[in-house]
Design an enzyme around this catalytic site. Sequence first.
Site, PDB file in Angstrom:
ATOM      1  N   THR A   3       0.834  -1.205   0.000  1.00  8.67           N
ATOM      2  CA  THR A   3       0.000   0.000   0.000  1.00  8.67           C
ATOM      3  C   THR A   3       0.868   1.255   0.000  1.00  8.67           C
ATOM      4  OG1 THR A   3      -1.661  -1.125   1.299  1.00  8.67           O
ATOM      5  CG2 THR A   3      -1.676   1.269   1.408  1.00  8.67           C
ATOM      6  N   ARG A  51     -13.443  -7.662  -0.088  1.00  6.77           N
ATOM      7  CA  ARG A  51     -12.725  -7.403   1.168  1.00  6.77           C
ATOM      8  C   ARG A  51     -12.201  -5.957   1.175  1.00  6.77           C
ATOM      9  NH1 ARG A  51      -7.339  -5.514   2.112  1.00  6.77           N
ATOM     10  NH2 ARG A  51      -6.625  -6.288   4.128  1.00  6.77           N
ATOM     11  N   GLY A 111      -9.674  -3.362   3.543  1.00  6.53           N
ATOM     12  CA  GLY A 111      -8.736  -3.289   4.662  1.00  6.53           C
ATOM     13  C   GLY A 111      -8.736  -1.917   5.309  1.00  6.53           C
ATOM     14  N   ASP A 112      -7.564  -1.508   5.754  1.00  5.00           N
ATOM     15  CA  ASP A 112      -7.451  -0.243   6.487  1.00  5.00           C
ATOM     16  C   ASP A 112      -7.400   0.980   5.599  1.00  5.00           C
ATOM     17  OD1 ASP A 112      -4.855  -1.471   5.718  1.00  5.00           O
ATOM     18  OD2 ASP A 112      -4.065   0.453   6.420  1.00  5.00           O
ATOM     19  N   THR A 146       0.767   1.427   6.274  1.00  6.83           N
ATOM     20  CA  THR A 146       0.854   0.377   5.267  1.00  6.83           C
ATOM     21  C   THR A 146       0.987  -0.959   5.994  1.00  6.83           C
ATOM     22  OG1 THR A 146       2.067  -0.340   3.282  1.00  6.83           O
ATOM     23  CG2 THR A 146       3.382   0.550   5.082  1.00  6.83           C
TER      24      THR A 146
HETATM   25  N1  GLY Z   1      -2.936  -2.072   3.829  1.00  9.61           N
HETATM   26  C1  GLY Z   1      -3.841  -2.333   2.802  1.00  9.61           C
HETATM   27  C2  GLY Z   1      -4.764  -3.431   3.023  1.00  9.61           C
HETATM   28  O1  GLY Z   1      -4.562  -4.267   3.881  1.00  9.61           O
HETATM   29  O2  GLY Z   1      -5.753  -3.471   2.329  1.00  9.61           O
END
Ligand code: GLY
Length: 274
Positions: free
Chosen positions: A139, A167, A169-170, A190
């Site tokens: 990321t 899905r 993520g963060d 990241t």
């Molecule tokens: N850090 C990006 C993700 O896990 O989607």
Amino acid sequence: MAAERGRDVLQRGGSALDAVEAAIRVMEDDPTFDAGTGSVLVADGSVELDAGLMDGTSLKVGAVAVVKHFRNPISLARRVLEASEHHLLVGEGAEAFARAQGFEAVDNRSLVVVREQALYEEFLAGTRKASDSFGPADTVGAVALDAAGRMAAGNSTGGVSFSLPGRVGDAPLPGIGYGAEDGLGGVACTGWGEHILRVGLAMRALQALERGLDAQAAAEAAVALLSQRVGGQGGLVLLDASGRVGLAHSTPCLAHAYWTERDGAVVSGTVAGR
Ligand code: GLY
């Protein structure tokens, strides 16, 4: 290159938000990274993109998730921030918004590079799993402080390899993958989103600044908490309100670059050895 683009924007009098968007676009267009073109593939063989950014002055956020047909999701995120009443749009809704705003749609296959297609073939053959593909080109994120004291931060990603479609993520989530507040600091994270989500990593780093830690100590405290509480694989770049830089990671390395007026040149490298 991304840091230079951000520096150029700031030197021309652009805002921190302009600099963050410009820097992230460079990395989205660079097939090295897991963002935009060159992103990892999810389990159905497609690319799904997430991005978000935050204006530290207004505390407004713009974010998109599970976008499949736009090259620069960070610019969509910025448009969400500036031209919608919402903060996060996902999937078909995000894409409809993008088309209505005049963004050019592209074929999902045009975001796929040979490297990632080959890894996906190994996944299909049963010889590779997601954790095998976790490398230094994950990321991307950027943080900027402009001459007016405005802070901004943002992130962009293709997520993690071979995840279930849909899905998230963060990366598009404020306070988790990124955060910014004028007078305090800005941060971009990241790493493995499922780990980062569980501790609210970006907010932890900003809270460490609030407690009076300097930028490097705050970055290290947040990543130590990620490691200790959830065994998390992640890293972050942090700026405090004075423009001091903090870098920390529990991943094997953290590629980074930054420019400050004090340094006068772009400093770049890969912090390794954890
Ligand atoms: N850090 C990006 C993700 O896990 O989607």
